[in-house]
Design a protein around this motif. Structure first.
Motif, PDB file in Angstrom:
ATOM      1  N   ASP A 103       0.855  -1.185   0.000  1.00  8.66           N
ATOM      2  CA  ASP A 103       0.000   0.000   0.000  1.00  8.66           C
ATOM      3  C   ASP A 103       0.893   1.237   0.000  1.00  8.66           C
ATOM      4  OD1 ASP A 103      -1.773   2.057   0.379  1.00  8.66           O
ATOM      5  OD2 ASP A 103      -2.581   1.311   2.285  1.00  8.66           O
ATOM      6  N   PRO A 104       0.811   2.082  -1.034  1.00 13.72           N
ATOM      7  CA  PRO A 104       1.695   3.249  -1.079  1.00 13.72           C
ATOM      8  C   PRO A 104       1.524   4.168   0.125  1.00 13.72           C
ATOM      9  CG  PRO A 104       0.089   3.290  -2.892  1.00 13.72           C
ATOM     10  CD  PRO A 104      -0.013   1.951  -2.253  1.00 13.72           C
ATOM     11  N   ALA A 105       0.307   4.217   0.686  1.00 13.26           N
ATOM     12  CA  ALA A 105       0.079   5.086   1.842  1.00 13.26           C
ATOM     13  C   ALA A 105       0.793   4.583   3.083  1.00 13.26           C
ATOM     14  CB  ALA A 105      -1.424   5.206   2.112  1.00 13.26           C
ATOM     15  N   GLY A 106       1.155   3.301   3.102  1.00 15.77           N
ATOM     16  CA  GLY A 106       1.807   2.726   4.269  1.00 15.77           C
ATOM     17  C   GLY A 106       3.320   2.734   4.215  1.00 15.77           C
ATOM     18  N   ARG A 107       3.891   3.203   3.099  1.00 19.17           N
ATOM     19  CA  ARG A 107       5.352   3.208   2.975  1.00 19.17           C
ATOM     20  C   ARG A 107       5.990   4.287   3.844  1.00 19.17           C
ATOM     21  NH1 ARG A 107       4.497   2.655  -3.397  1.00 19.17           N
ATOM     22  NH2 ARG A 107       3.546   0.583  -3.213  1.00 19.17           N
ATOM     23  N   LEU A 108       7.256   4.085   4.150  1.00 24.71           N
ATOM     24  CA  LEU A 108       8.002   5.097   4.880  1.00 24.71           C
ATOM     25  C   LEU A 108       7.910   6.439   4.156  1.00 24.71           C
ATOM     26  CD1 LEU A 108      11.390   3.419   5.898  1.00 24.71           C
ATOM     27  CD2 LEU A 108       9.588   4.205   7.437  1.00 24.71           C
ATOM     28  N   SER A 109       7.831   7.513   4.920  1.00 23.42           N
ATOM     29  CA  SER A 109       7.880   8.837   4.312  1.00 23.42           C
ATOM     30  C   SER A 109       9.292   9.102   3.812  1.00 23.42           C
ATOM     31  CB  SER A 109       7.495   9.906   5.330  1.00 23.42           C
ATOM     32  OG  SER A 109       8.506  10.034   6.317  1.00 23.42           O
ATOM     33  N   PRO A 110       9.443   9.983   2.828  1.00 23.53           N
ATOM     34  CA  PRO A 110      10.800  10.295   2.348  1.00 23.53           C
ATOM     35  C   PRO A 110      11.698  10.812   3.471  1.00 23.53           C
ATOM     36  CG  PRO A 110       9.147  11.199   0.863  1.00 23.53           C
ATOM     37  CD  PRO A 110       8.407  10.680   2.048  1.00 23.53           C
ATOM     38  N   GLN A 111      11.125  11.613   4.362  1.00 28.42           N
ATOM     39  CA  GLN A 111      11.924  12.174   5.452  1.00 28.42           C
ATOM     40  C   GLN A 111      12.423  11.073   6.388  1.00 28.42           C
ATOM     41  OE1 GLN A 111       8.862  13.080   4.548  1.00 28.42           O
ATOM     42  NE2 GLN A 111       8.909  15.258   4.007  1.00 28.42           N
ATOM     43  N   ASP A 112      11.517  10.161   6.796  1.00 22.45           N
ATOM     44  CA  ASP A 112      11.924   9.083   7.699  1.00 22.45           C
ATOM     45  C   ASP A 112      12.901   8.131   7.018  1.00 22.45           C
ATOM     46  OD1 ASP A 112      10.419  10.078   9.754  1.00 22.45           O
ATOM     47  OD2 ASP A 112       8.722   8.714   9.459  1.00 22.45           O
TER      48      ASP A 112
END
Length: 279
Positions: free
Chosen positions: A256-265
């Motif tokens: 799920d793309p919404a569940g991926r790590l954020s770019p910042q994290d």
């Protein structure tokens, strides 16, 4: 690399003299060339349409590539290859870029085998910095893979080949049935034909990191179709060599793309692992 006999006679748009080939891919060939106006060496990508396209689809493809090369030219970042010009020659676009001296990540992996988690994390953090700059400019890469990451002799990590990138907010010029990107690095949403977003590039970065430490990508199968099916349906094979990098890889490779790590994290964790700390 020595110059190709007779290539001195081949000058693109009256300015870029082709000297020697640097590499070849599915969409054409990259040449070392001399910009005779500014007196510097550059890389020139000769774009060729796939065999079998009719003239209408061929021109649509060239129009898309030219538009998106100009979009990539507006990204200014040390980890993104600089696009200087898009020349038109023989009815096709030729993309003129900075000449990055070094090896691609795919060449390094082929020659030396898998990387340590620390080195892979450092490279991944630099690629992610490039992606964040591109996304801020409204550009998706859509083909993040080891062959498109250059490890320069001066120590830079450079993301190149935005030739199939998609500019946010512009109409798509892809042809029916065309697969954009390399199947084993495509995100599940792309494999399903859905509109990609920045998280799609993050998935591809996760596959790149997995391949860098494990020696092969996680979903590669014997055919493109079976590979795409595995990307959508198969669970991620647990990495065995990733060490402290494993949480970053699993965080980027969530279906799920919404569940991926954020770019910042993701960048924060990659910098930590690259510096020798746990993620």
């Amino acid at each position: 690399m020595s110059e190709v006999p007779g290539s001195e006679q081949r000058v693109i748009q009256g300015r870029y003299r082709l000297l020697s080939p640097l590499g070849r891919g599915g969409m054409g060939e990259v040449w070392r060339a001399r910009d005779e106006v500014l007196g510097r060496e550059v890389a020139v990508k000769e774009v060729r349409a796939p065999a079998g396209l009719d003239s209408t689809d061929e021109q649509r493809m060239y129009a898309r590539l030219e538009r998106e090369a100009w979009a990539a030219a507006r990204i200014s970042h040390r980890n993104v290859v600089t696009v200087y010009d898009v020349a038109t020659h023989e009815g096709r676009p030729w993309i003129v870029m900075e000449l990055v001296r070094g090896l691609s990540l795919s060449e390094v992996l082929e020659a030396d085998g898998p990387l340590t988690p620390q080195r892979a994390a450092h490279i991944g953090a630099e690629v992610l910095a490039a992606l964040r700059a591109a996304h801020a400019a409204g550009v998706l890469h859509r083909d993040v893979k080891p062959a498109n990451v250059l490890l320069a002799n001066d120590g830079r990590v450079v993301l190149t080949d935005f030739g199939i990138a998609m500019v946010a907010g512009t109409s798509t010029l892809t042809m029916t049935g065309e697969v954009i990107g390399s199947p084993e690095f495509l995100s599940p949403e792309q494999a399903l034909g859905r509109t990609p977003g920045p998280a799609s590039d993050l998935w591809s970065l996760g596959v790149l990191l997995y391949a860098a430490v494990e020696g092969s990508s996680p979903f590669r199968q014997s055919t493109p179709l079976s590979t795409l099916r595995a990307v959508v349906d198969e669970e991620l094979p647990p990495p065995r060599r990733a060490g402290a990098l494993a949480p970053v890889i699993s965080g980027l490779l969530r279906k799920d793309p919404a569940g991926r790590l954020s770019p910042q994290d993701a960048e924060r964790q990659l910098r930590a692992v690259g510096a020798g700390a746990p993620a």
